[in-house]
Design a protein around this motif. Structure first.
Motif, mmCIF file in Angstrom:
data_model
loop_
_atom_site.group_PDB
_atom_site.id
_atom_site.type_symbol
_atom_site.label_atom_id
_atom_site.label_comp_id
_atom_site.label_asym_id
_atom_site.label_seq_id
_atom_site.Cartn_x
_atom_site.Cartn_y
_atom_site.Cartn_z
ATOM 1 N N VAL A 337 0.864 -1.183 0.000
ATOM 2 C CA VAL A 337 0.000 0.000 0.000
ATOM 3 C C VAL A 337 0.896 1.228 0.000
ATOM 4 O O VAL A 337 2.068 1.155 0.370
ATOM 5 N N ARG A 338 0.338 2.342 -0.405
ATOM 6 C CA ARG A 338 1.109 3.585 -0.481
ATOM 7 C C ARG A 338 0.540 4.588 0.516
ATOM 8 O O ARG A 338 -0.656 4.866 0.510
ATOM 9 N N LEU A 339 1.408 5.112 1.348
ATOM 10 C CA LEU A 339 1.018 6.137 2.311
ATOM 11 C C LEU A 339 1.149 7.500 1.637
ATOM 12 O O LEU A 339 2.239 7.879 1.191
ATOM 13 N N TYR A 340 0.033 8.209 1.553
ATOM 14 C CA TYR A 340 0.009 9.496 0.876
ATOM 15 C C TYR A 340 -0.331 10.627 1.836
ATOM 16 O O TYR A 340 -1.073 10.435 2.811
ATOM 17 N N ALA A 341 0.187 11.801 1.529
ATOM 18 C CA ALA A 341 -0.285 13.022 2.171
ATOM 19 C C ALA A 341 -1.527 13.451 1.397
ATOM 20 O O ALA A 341 -1.437 14.085 0.340
ATOM 21 N N GLU A 342 -2.689 13.057 1.907
ATOM 22 C CA GLU A 342 -3.953 13.383 1.257
ATOM 23 C C GLU A 342 -5.069 13.259 2.285
ATOM 24 O O GLU A 342 -4.895 12.652 3.338
ATOM 25 N N ASP A 343 -6.207 13.826 1.955
ATOM 26 C CA ASP A 343 -7.348 13.829 2.869
ATOM 27 C C ASP A 343 -8.491 13.023 2.259
ATOM 28 O O ASP A 343 -9.257 13.554 1.441
ATOM 29 N N PRO A 344 -8.629 11.749 2.609
ATOM 30 C CA PRO A 344 -9.694 10.936 2.023
ATOM 31 C C PRO A 344 -11.088 11.509 2.253
ATOM 32 O O PRO A 344 -11.965 11.362 1.403
ATOM 33 N N GLU A 345 -11.297 12.174 3.399
ATOM 34 C CA GLU A 345 -12.621 12.710 3.702
ATOM 35 C C GLU A 345 -12.941 13.965 2.903
ATOM 36 O O GLU A 345 -14.083 14.418 2.904
ATOM 37 N N ALA A 346 -11.951 14.519 2.214
ATOM 38 C CA ALA A 346 -12.169 15.681 1.350
ATOM 39 C C ALA A 346 -11.923 15.289 -0.098
ATOM 40 O O ALA A 346 -11.302 16.030 -0.863
ATOM 41 N N GLY A 347 -12.376 14.109 -0.465
ATOM 42 C CA GLY A 347 -12.212 13.650 -1.841
ATOM 43 C C GLY A 347 -10.791 13.302 -2.190
ATOM 44 O O GLY A 347 -10.379 13.418 -3.351
ATOM 45 N N PHE A 348 -9.999 12.882 -1.198
ATOM 46 C CA PHE A 348 -8.593 12.519 -1.392
ATOM 47 C C PHE A 348 -7.788 13.706 -1.923
ATOM 48 O O PHE A 348 -6.878 13.557 -2.737
ATOM 49 N N ASP A 384 4.276 14.304 -6.736
ATOM 50 C CA ASP A 384 3.362 13.338 -6.170
ATOM 51 C C ASP A 384 3.476 13.342 -4.639
ATOM 52 O O ASP A 384 4.582 13.378 -4.093
ATOM 53 N N PRO A 385 2.342 13.303 -3.908
ATOM 54 C CA PRO A 385 2.405 13.413 -2.442
ATOM 55 C C PRO A 385 2.641 12.090 -1.719
ATOM 56 O O PRO A 385 2.309 11.976 -0.539
ATOM 57 N N MET A 386 3.230 11.088 -2.392
ATOM 58 C CA MET A 386 3.485 9.828 -1.705
ATOM 59 C C MET A 386 4.571 10.002 -0.649
ATOM 60 O O MET A 386 5.624 10.588 -0.904
ATOM 61 N N ILE A 387 4.310 9.474 0.535
ATOM 62 C CA ILE A 387 5.265 9.542 1.640
ATOM 63 C C ILE A 387 6.103 8.279 1.704
ATOM 64 O O ILE A 387 7.319 8.339 1.895
ATOM 65 N N ALA A 388 5.473 7.127 1.544
ATOM 66 C CA ALA A 388 6.202 5.860 1.628
ATOM 67 C C ALA A 388 5.366 4.751 1.024
ATOM 68 O O ALA A 388 4.136 4.848 0.941
ATOM 69 N N LYS A 389 6.043 3.694 0.624
ATOM 70 C CA LYS A 389 5.384 2.451 0.246
ATOM 71 C C LYS A 389 5.611 1.461 1.381
ATOM 72 O O LYS A 389 6.744 1.266 1.824
ATOM 73 N N LEU A 390 4.534 0.865 1.844
ATOM 74 C CA LEU A 390 4.588 -0.129 2.912
ATOM 75 C C LEU A 390 4.313 -1.484 2.280
ATOM 76 O O LEU A 390 3.241 -1.702 1.723
ATOM 77 N N ILE A 391 5.279 -2.395 2.365
ATOM 78 C CA ILE A 391 5.154 -3.707 1.748
ATOM 79 C C ILE A 391 5.347 -4.766 2.818
ATOM 80 O O ILE A 391 6.311 -4.707 3.593
ATOM 81 N N VAL A 392 4.424 -5.700 2.877
ATOM 82 C CA VAL A 392 4.496 -6.772 3.872
ATOM 83 C C VAL A 392 4.452 -8.119 3.157
ATOM 84 O O VAL A 392 3.945 -8.235 2.043
ATOM 85 N N SER A 393 4.971 -9.145 3.825
ATOM 86 C CA SER A 393 4.924 -10.488 3.250
ATOM 87 C C SER A 393 4.861 -11.517 4.360
ATOM 88 O O SER A 393 5.303 -11.278 5.487
#
Length: 670
Positions: A337-348, A384-393
């Motif tokens: 998943v990608r962690l973004y600086a965005e506001d999902p409650e305001a239409g992302f 692009d406002p991506m902060i980090a990619k979080l990858i799990v396995s």
């Protein structure tokens, strides 16, 4: 192998390439814009050089400046990352002409895939399944309308040049076609400089499956299995995983073979991704080939145990593919998943600003983090406002999902708003857990992934009690620390218990949860409290202890363990499933919130550039009518009239940069 390479990109992909080069003993050169002078990729590279202003066109899209830096510093190769110039055939040709290796496919292969229409025709001729549609050069609107009616509805209009979800519209009936065509062409023209579109039948409730391919200069092409990217919002991928929970072994083999066939059709070299749309019946159709490394490539790395960037470097240096097809193995399950600086409650709505706190889980055998920022860095409006990619396995999908939920619970971002809570809801949603999500599910059911509009005090009573206790304990700790540093460390006033003569005093607390003010009062100290105001009741807390971020306590006789993180300005409490984030506010002063757009103005919701102005002074407009379009962080935002009326002023023109909350247009008084 190369001794020195230049990375023509920024952010997490630049840091990712630097990391692999470091393990191989390859020196790295970074380039940076004015906005990125202090960025992590600049700090991590062995050398770094400025190439221009903050806007991409002034820096990261300046191929000539990048090649000049490579010449000057003696770089033998250029890695383009993804985005910017990574799929620019002219740039790849210019790099090769300068005697520098381009770490990616040949320009000829890019050109064959540069047009979605041409790519579709080429794949159809090569025997790769494609969706029925129209890809002709004749773009007369009347002809396109006739072709659309012949293909049938639902139908998709797609920009023939470009990607990333830009220039795409779904049309469900003939009467909606003309307006959607105009909108799609305008967006394509603004994003890619060309407004040619193609039409294709829209597959209802499809899955999005992509196959990672690799080719070398000896003509070998293999695939590294699939990634499923069906969790999407407005064509933007939200969650990626491998293997797909949808594919059978037989379908996986068929799609892998088709992807290799597609690679051979364009003489593909280096890393690429063949994207397919898959119907519920298992029928699959070619969408496009991304002629670069994909953002979600770590998913493939974790299930294959391979370093795809290292493979890129070796192939670009002239080496054959490190493994044959039958040597590719897949173990376990990985999710990104990608962690973004965005506001999902305001239409992302994308965000920007300083990362006041960036807490991410510790990397280990099951958790990987790819990031281009650290705490204290700034998320800028220019990229692009991506902060980090979080990858799990983990060994299987249920365990990987559990890892993802735990990792998200360990994450916290303060400064710009983030999508962490949205991702937590996504990771627990039945459509994801059961592996049934299709590419349109999020858009159809977005409300299922959003928090309630108002705080649910009854449902969150334990979390709210935990937040209050965490703040009370923190106040006591700060008071003791201040007393210890004073001239009278044994003073009775060093105990923050609100004591008053003749009775146990009350301490008041005030928080904001979104825009709702919460007021509590407490009696007690040292972990034992009586708290009023939680779900209109009184809560008894005993034995509360805060060790690091682990809060243990008994709430009305029930023992609970929570995660609690606070810094005086805010407190975040998590019970392993739900997150409560509160901002501490003054107890005796109500914060006044300025009215946003008083009904007489159109304001910029964030910093950006005006793309088009669609009204002029004196124009009559209806409520909700589009007045202006601005672009920020790779996203177009439509700004609409707050009410019916007459335009009094237009305060910005196309091309202007505007600040957040700037008044861009006003209406005459009602």
């Amino acid at each position: 192998m190369f001794e020195k390479i230049l990375i023509a990109n920024r952010g997490e992909i630049a840091c990712r390439v630097i990391r692999t080069c470091r393990t191989l003993g390859i020196r790295t050169v970074a380039v940076y814009s004015e906005a990125d002078a202090d960025a992590q990729h600049v700090r991590q590279a062995d050398e770094a050089y400025p190439i221009g202003g903050p806007r991409p066109a002034e820096s990261y899209l300046r191929g000539d400046a990048i090649i000049e830096v490579a010449r000057r510093c003696g770089a033998q190769a250029i890695h383009p990352g993804y985005g910017f110039l990574s799929e620019n055939a002219d740039f790849a040709d210019a790099v090769e002409a300068a005697g520098i290796a381009f770490i990616g496919p040949k320009a000829a292969s890019m050109r064959k895939m540069g047009s979605k229409a041409g790519a579709k025709e080429l794949m159809q001729a090569a025997g790769v399944p494609v969706v029925p549609g129209y890809t002709g050069e004749d773009q007369d609107p009347a002809l396109l309308q006739r072709e659309a009616d012949a293909i049938g509805y639902p139908l998709m209009i797609k920009a023939a040049h470009g990607g990333g979800g830009k220039g795409m519209r779904i049309v469900r009936e003939s009467g909606e076609f003309a307006a959607n065509l105009e909108s799609c062409q305008r967006e394509a023209r603004n994003a890619f400089g060309r407004d040619r579109v193609l039409l294709e039948r829209y597959v209802e409730r499809p899955r999005h499956i992509e196959i990672q391919i690799f080719g070398d200069n000896d003509g070998q092409v293999i695939h590294l299995n699939e990634r499923e990217c069906s969790a999407q919002r407005r064509y933007q991928k939200v969650l990626e995983e491998s293997p797909s929970p949808f594919l059978t072994p037989e379908l996986r083999a068929q799609m892998g073979a088709a992807a290799v066939q597609a690679g051979h059709a364009i003489d593909y070299v280096n890393a690429g991704t063949v994207e397919f749309i898959v119907g519920q019946d298992g029928g699959f159709y070619f969408m496009e080939i991304n002629t670069r490394l994909q953002v979600e490539h770590p998913v493939t790395e974790l299930v294959t145990g391979l370093d795809l960037v290292e493979w890129q470097l070796r192939v670009a240096a002239g080496e054959p593919l490190p493994l044959a097809q039958d040597a590719i193995v897949q173990r376990g399950h990985a999710i990104e998943v990608r962690l973004y600086a965005e506001d999902p409650e305001a239409g992302f709505l994308p965000g920007s600003g300083r990362l006041e706190r960036l807490r991410l889980p510790a990397a280990d055998a099951h958790v990987r983090l790819d990031s281009g920022v650290i705490e204290g860095d700034t998320v800028t409006i220019f990229y692009d406002p991506m902060i980090a990619k979080l990858i799990v396995s983990d060994a299987d999908r249920p365990r990987a999902l559990a890892r993802l939920r735990a990792a998200l619970a360990d994450s916290e971002i303060a400064g710009p708003k983030s999508n962490i809570e949205f991702l937590e809801r996504l990771a627990r949603h039945p459509a994801v857990v059961e592996g049934t999500i299709d590419t349109g599910y999020l858009d159809r059911h977005l409300d299922e992934f959003m928090p309630a509009a108002q705080a649910d005090e009854a449902g969150d009573a334990d979390l709210l009690a935990g937040a209050a206790v965490a703040e009370l304990l923190a106040q006591e700790r700060r008071t003791r620390a201040d007393a210890a540093a004073s001239n009278d460390p044994t003073s009775p006033w060093a105990v923050a218990d609100g004591w008053r003569l003749g009775h146990g005093g009350r301490r008041s607390l005030a928080f904001l949860r979104r825009d709702q003010r919460l007021e509590l009062s407490a009696q007690g100290s040292a972990g034992d409290y009586r708290i009023d105001g939680i779900a209109a009741a009184t809560v008894e807390v005993r034995g509360a202890r805060l060790a690091g971020d682990e809060l243990s306590l008994r709430i009305d006789g029930r023992a609970r363990r929570l995660r609690a993180l606070g810094d005086g300005a805010r407190v975040v409490v998590h019970d392993g499933e739900r997150r409560l984030r509160l901002d501490a506010v003054p107890v005796y002063r109500h914060e006044s919130s300025a009215a946003v757009g008083s009904g007489n103005s159109v304001n910029a919701p964030m910093p950006g550039r005006v793309v088009v102005v669609k009204a002029a002074p004196g124009d009559a407009v209806e409520a909700g009518q589009e007045v202006m379009v601005i672009e920020a962080m790779k996203m177009e935002l439509s700004l609409k009239a707050p009410r019916a009326g007459t335009i009094a002023e237009i305060r910005a023109a196309a091309g202007d940069f505007v600040e957040a909350d700037a008044v861009l247009a006003t209406l005459e008084s009602a």
